[in-house]
Write a protein that holds these residues in place. Structure first.
Motif, PDB file in Angstrom:
ATOM      1  N   ILE A  68      33.288  21.315  80.524  1.00 16.02           N
ATOM      2  CA  ILE A  68      34.537  21.238  79.760  1.00 16.02           C
ATOM      3  C   ILE A  68      35.187  22.624  79.675  1.00 16.02           C
ATOM      4  O   ILE A  68      36.398  22.761  79.789  1.00 16.02           O
ATOM      5  CB  ILE A  68      34.276  20.676  78.347  1.00 16.02           C
ATOM      6  N   SER A  69      34.367  23.665  79.493  1.00 12.16           N
ATOM      7  CA  SER A  69      34.930  25.012  79.390  1.00 12.16           C
ATOM      8  C   SER A  69      35.618  25.431  80.688  1.00 12.16           C
ATOM      9  O   SER A  69      36.640  26.123  80.659  1.00 12.16           O
ATOM     10  CB  SER A  69      33.867  26.026  78.980  1.00 12.16           C
ATOM     11  N   VAL A  70      35.100  24.994  81.834  1.00 13.40           N
ATOM     12  CA  VAL A  70      35.750  25.295  83.117  1.00 13.40           C
ATOM     13  C   VAL A  70      37.083  24.556  83.206  1.00 13.40           C
ATOM     14  O   VAL A  70      38.093  25.118  83.644  1.00 13.40           O
ATOM     15  CB  VAL A  70      34.832  24.925  84.305  1.00 13.40           C
ATOM     16  N   VAL A  71      37.111  23.310  82.757  1.00 13.86           N
ATOM     17  CA  VAL A  71      38.354  22.529  82.760  1.00 13.86           C
ATOM     18  C   VAL A  71      39.390  23.194  81.857  1.00 13.86           C
ATOM     19  O   VAL A  71      40.562  23.331  82.233  1.00 13.86           O
ATOM     20  CB  VAL A  71      38.081  21.067  82.329  1.00 13.86           C
ATOM     21  N   ILE A  72      38.989  23.625  80.676  1.00 21.32           N
ATOM     22  CA  ILE A  72      39.919  24.287  79.752  1.00 21.32           C
ATOM     23  C   ILE A  72      40.436  25.591  80.354  1.00 21.32           C
ATOM     24  O   ILE A  72      41.637  25.892  80.271  1.00 21.32           O
ATOM     25  CB  ILE A  72      39.247  24.539  78.397  1.00 21.32           C
ATOM     26  N   ALA A  73      39.554  26.372  80.985  1.00 21.81           N
ATOM     27  CA  ALA A  73      39.979  27.625  81.622  1.00 21.81           C
ATOM     28  C   ALA A  73      41.019  27.352  82.706  1.00 21.81           C
ATOM     29  O   ALA A  73      42.012  28.079  82.826  1.00 21.81           O
ATOM     30  CB  ALA A  73      38.775  28.364  82.200  1.00 21.81           C
ATOM     31  N   GLU A  74      40.806  26.288  83.478  1.00 22.55           N
ATOM     32  CA  GLU A  74      41.760  25.944  84.541  1.00 22.55           C
ATOM     33  C   GLU A  74      43.079  25.469  83.939  1.00 22.55           C
ATOM     34  O   GLU A  74      44.157  25.785  84.441  1.00 22.55           O
ATOM     35  CB  GLU A  74      41.170  24.884  85.475  1.00 22.55           C
TER      36      GLU A  74
END
Length: 120
Positions: A68-74
């Motif tokens: 989820i943190s990677v999705v939010i960063a993107e």
């Protein structure tokens, strides 16, 4: 004692697109052991100029808080570049993770959640 952890479904990515647009098709598991891989692939897309990114989660079996943190960063990266991130076809379990994280109104998730019909 040795702990032997075996992954049943590593993360597989397929990237399609041109210049500013990219479709990233994910299958397997997006978790603490695979999130770095996706982060690096998205960073490469960014360096190549992709600002409109769609993540197809149709075949993604699992997503954890690291994923989820990677999705939010993107999402933040594409928005700051004047683009957008769209999440496509998340499995019921992935959709539930987005709901619990309070991201349903933050991210563009397609198809949108269907309202539960009131019982007669």
């Amino acid at each position: 004692m040795v702990l032997d952890v075996r992954r049943s479904a590593p993360l597989h990515t397929e990237i399609r697109g041109s210049k500013s647009h990219a479709l990233v098709i994910l299958s397997g598991e997006l978790d603490v052991s695979t999130a770095g891989q996706l982060y690096e692939e998205l960073a490469t897309l960014s360096r190549e100029g992709a600002i409109h990114v769609a993540l197809d989660l149709t075949d993604l079996e699992l997503i954890d808080s690291t994923g989820i943190s990677v999705v939010i960063a993107e999402h933040k990266r594409t928005a700051s570049a004047g683009g957008e991130l769209i999440i496509l076809n998340p499995h019921r379990n992935a959709r539930r993770v987005f709901e619990v994280a309070g991201l349903m109104d933050v991210l563009d998730i397609l198809p949108p959640s269907r309202p539960v019909e009131d019982a007669p």
